[in-house]
Design a protein around this motif. Structure first.
Motif, short mmCIF file in Angstrom:
data_model
loop_
_atom_site.label_atom_id
_atom_site.label_comp_id
_atom_site.label_asym_id
_atom_site.label_seq_id
_atom_site.Cartn_x
_atom_site.Cartn_y
_atom_site.Cartn_z
N LEU A 1 0.82 -1.21 0.00
CA LEU A 1 0.00 0.00 0.00
C LEU A 1 0.86 1.26 0.00
CD1 LEU A 1 -2.62 1.62 0.30
CD2 LEU A 1 -2.50 1.21 2.78
N PHE A 2 1.89 1.30 0.84
CA PHE A 2 2.77 2.47 0.89
C PHE A 2 3.97 2.33 -0.07
CE2 PHE A 2 1.01 2.30 5.32
CZ PHE A 2 0.16 3.39 5.19
N THR A 3 4.37 1.09 -0.32
CA THR A 3 5.53 0.87 -1.18
C THR A 3 5.31 1.43 -2.58
OG1 THR A 3 5.92 -1.21 0.01
CG2 THR A 3 7.18 -0.85 -2.00
N ALA A 4 4.13 1.20 -3.13
CA ALA A 4 3.86 1.65 -4.50
C ALA A 4 3.96 3.16 -4.65
CB ALA A 4 2.50 1.13 -4.94
N PRO A 5 3.29 3.97 -3.82
CA PRO A 5 3.45 5.42 -3.97
C PRO A 5 4.84 5.91 -3.59
CG PRO A 5 2.04 4.92 -2.08
CD PRO A 5 2.24 3.64 -2.84
N LEU A 6 5.54 5.21 -2.68
CA LEU A 6 6.93 5.57 -2.41
C LEU A 6 7.79 5.39 -3.66
CD1 LEU A 6 7.56 4.00 1.13
CD2 LEU A 6 7.61 6.44 0.57
N ALA A 7 7.56 4.29 -4.36
CA ALA A 7 8.31 4.04 -5.59
C ALA A 7 8.03 5.12 -6.64
CB ALA A 7 7.96 2.66 -6.14
N ASP A 8 6.79 5.56 -6.72
CA ASP A 8 6.45 6.66 -7.64
C ASP A 8 7.18 7.93 -7.25
OD1 ASP A 8 4.71 4.92 -8.92
OD2 ASP A 8 2.91 5.72 -7.92
N ALA A 9 7.22 8.21 -5.94
CA ALA A 9 7.76 9.48 -5.46
C ALA A 9 9.26 9.60 -5.68
CB ALA A 9 7.43 9.66 -3.98
N VAL A 10 10.01 8.51 -5.50
CA VAL A 10 11.47 8.60 -5.63
C VAL A 10 11.94 8.34 -7.05
CG1 VAL A 10 11.76 7.92 -3.23
CG2 VAL A 10 11.90 6.17 -5.02
N GLY A 11 11.05 7.81 -7.91
CA GLY A 11 11.39 7.60 -9.31
C GLY A 11 12.37 6.47 -9.52
N PRO A 12 12.61 6.11 -10.78
CA PRO A 12 13.48 4.97 -11.09
C PRO A 12 14.93 5.14 -10.65
CG PRO A 12 12.93 6.21 -13.07
CD PRO A 12 12.06 6.75 -11.99
N ASP A 13 15.35 6.38 -10.41
CA ASP A 13 16.72 6.60 -9.92
C ASP A 13 16.83 6.43 -8.40
OD1 ASP A 13 17.66 7.14 -12.46
OD2 ASP A 13 17.19 9.28 -12.30
N GLY A 14 15.70 6.30 -7.74
CA GLY A 14 15.70 6.08 -6.30
C GLY A 14 15.65 4.60 -5.99
#
Length: 478
Positions: free
Chosen positions: A332-345
């Protein structure tokens, strides 16, 4: 506080008391001859008649249920659910079922009680001062249904997951509070309509011991998990499962049905599929069997917006950031975290349940910058640090962390391991104010403070409350 008197000498387990403040756990505090009594189904300030349900002579405190209201609070309302109403149960010489212990309190009154509990726990266990709470928590517990329908405003129809027990005669039931007694029920008004639409109370569940129902708010399909009585032979268990599955197949919208082992969460699909599809505004999640998902239909959005909102507004989720989601569930939180930091994160997702961790891998398979590990949080945090150092690097440091532990809280070992990674900020999501307060104290001892705090009534008509806090190192307070 006035001193209670025995109602009659013939019934020494019955008292009349004036009720004191609310306590964590769904009780209010009363006293008799200096002894504390935790009273359920009361409201502070009321005078009530009670029956003692636990009253050993050498016990530090007693427990009791209200049987009659002598002087009611202005916040008392008629309970919406007969089976959970202590007064109606007392009138028929029975106990009420658990699960709706605040149903006799107005919605405004419930929010006030929960606000008092959050404050008291954070002051007593968390060490926060009254002035700090006045500043951090001036809004109090927030109602998440205020913009809904009339029924939703009353706090009904919100549960997307419900567990049931089965009576000795094979009928749908629920337990009385702190009791092995199972009482039959004819409805579940806290559940989303799809649960009651199954009309489970009409069925013969002989041979079944427990039931779990998952009914996603998006209407994507209901899953019913059936746990046979443990002592049954395999043949008898199979017959019971088939009988119930056939009955459920006749419903207007037949659910998926699976055999379920509560001890190890293993499932065997009988009809349909063994998982449900949960959705948020931007993502879709597979949740298998009894895997964890927030139970209030609005909880995923409310909690994700609050937790990630803290981290985004504080500038902790920039492109390329290294973040972690601890006790990550299905993502639930992992998905929007992945969006927020982008592929370079990079995002580290840690979940203890093997089945739920497998779900996370399926849900996040397209995000190459997400690493999903299954195991104990404190051990994995330590392993991450050692792995970084073993290849000549420094201890892994997270820019931000979402921490969403189970009801028991994170605990001292997890707090210690997490602080060692020196994150810039932690968004802490908690479903228990006492556990949260204890962890706040552990963080404080390590030099961390609560910078922001919100609480949400994601469990209307119960004593439970969800908190979301932003924790930062004390030197970074602003």
């Amino acid at each position: 506080m006035s001193s209670p008197e025995l109602t009659t000498a013939a019934h020494p387990d019955r008292l009349t008391v004036t009720v004191g403040p609310v306590a964590h756990g769904g009780h209010c505090v009363a006293r008799h001859d200096g002894r504390v009594i935790f009273v359920r189904h009361a409201i502070p300030g009321e005078t009530v008649e009670i029956v003692l349900t636990e009253h050993d002579a050498d016990a530090k405190f007693w427990r009791a249920d209200v049987t009659k209201v002598v002087e009611p609070s202005a916040e008392r309302v008629n309970h919406f659910w007969p089976e959970a109403d202590a007064l109606r149960a007392a009138a028929r010489g029975a106990a009420p079922i658990g699960g709706a212990e605040y149903g006799h309190v107005s919605r405004k009154g419930q929010l006030a009680l929960k606000t008092s509990v959050v404050r008291e726990q954070l002051e007593r266990l968390g060490g926060l001062s009254t002035s700090a709470l006045d500043e951090l928590f001036s809004v109090g517990v927030e109602d998440v249904d205020s913009a809904g329908t009339d029924a939703q405003q009353a706090g009904l129809g919100w549960r997307t997951r419900v567990g049931f027990a089965i009576t000795a005669s094979g009928k749908l039931g629920m337990h009385a509070h702190r009791s092995h007694t199972i009482l039959p029920i004819q409805e579940m008004p806290l559940a989303v309509p799809a649960v009651d639409d199954l009309r489970l109370w009409e069925l013969d569940f002989t041979g079944i011991e427990r039931i779990e129902v998952a009914a996603p708010a998006n209407g994507s399909g209901v899953l019913v998990l059936l746990a046979p009585v443990h002592s049954l032979s395999e043949k008898a268990a199979g017959q019971a499962l088939k009988r119930v599955a056939r009955a459920l197949a006749t419903r207007e919208v037949p659910p998926s049905v699976a055999r379920w082992n509560p001890e190890n969460s293993e499932i065997e699909v009988i009809n349909g599929r063994g998982w449900v599809k949960e959705t948020t505004d931007d993502h879709e999640f597979r949740v298998t069997g009894d895997g964890f998902w927030q139970i209030h239909r609005n909880a995923p959005k409310v909690l994700a917006d609050a937790a990630l909102g803290y981290l985004l507004s504080g500038g902790y989720l920039n492109d390329g950031a290294d973040v972690a989601d601890l006790y990550a569930g299905a993502g639930l939180f992992t998905a929007p975290l992945a969006d927020a930091v982008g592929p370079d994160g990079s995002v580290l997702s840690v979940e203890g349940s093997p089945g739920t961790s497998r779900d996370a891998r399926k849900n996040l398979h397209a995000s190459a910058h997400v690493e999903i590990l299954q195991g104990r949080v404190e051990k994995i945090l330590g392993t991450q640090s050692r792995a970084s150092q073993s290849v000549g690097g420094q201890r892994r440091r997270f820019d931000a962390v979402v921490l969403d532990p189970p009801r028991a809280g994170a605990g001292k070992d997890v707090v210690r391991a997490l602080v060692a990674t020196q994150p810039n900020a932690i968004a802490y999501v908690s479903c228990d104010p006492a556990a949260f307060a204890r962890d706040v104290k552990y963080f404080a001892n390590a030099g961390w403070q609560v910078e922001k705090l919100r609480a949400f009534d994601l469990y209307p008509h119960t004593h439970h409350v969800e908190t979301v806090a932003l924790l930062t190192p004390a030197a970074k307070q602003h």
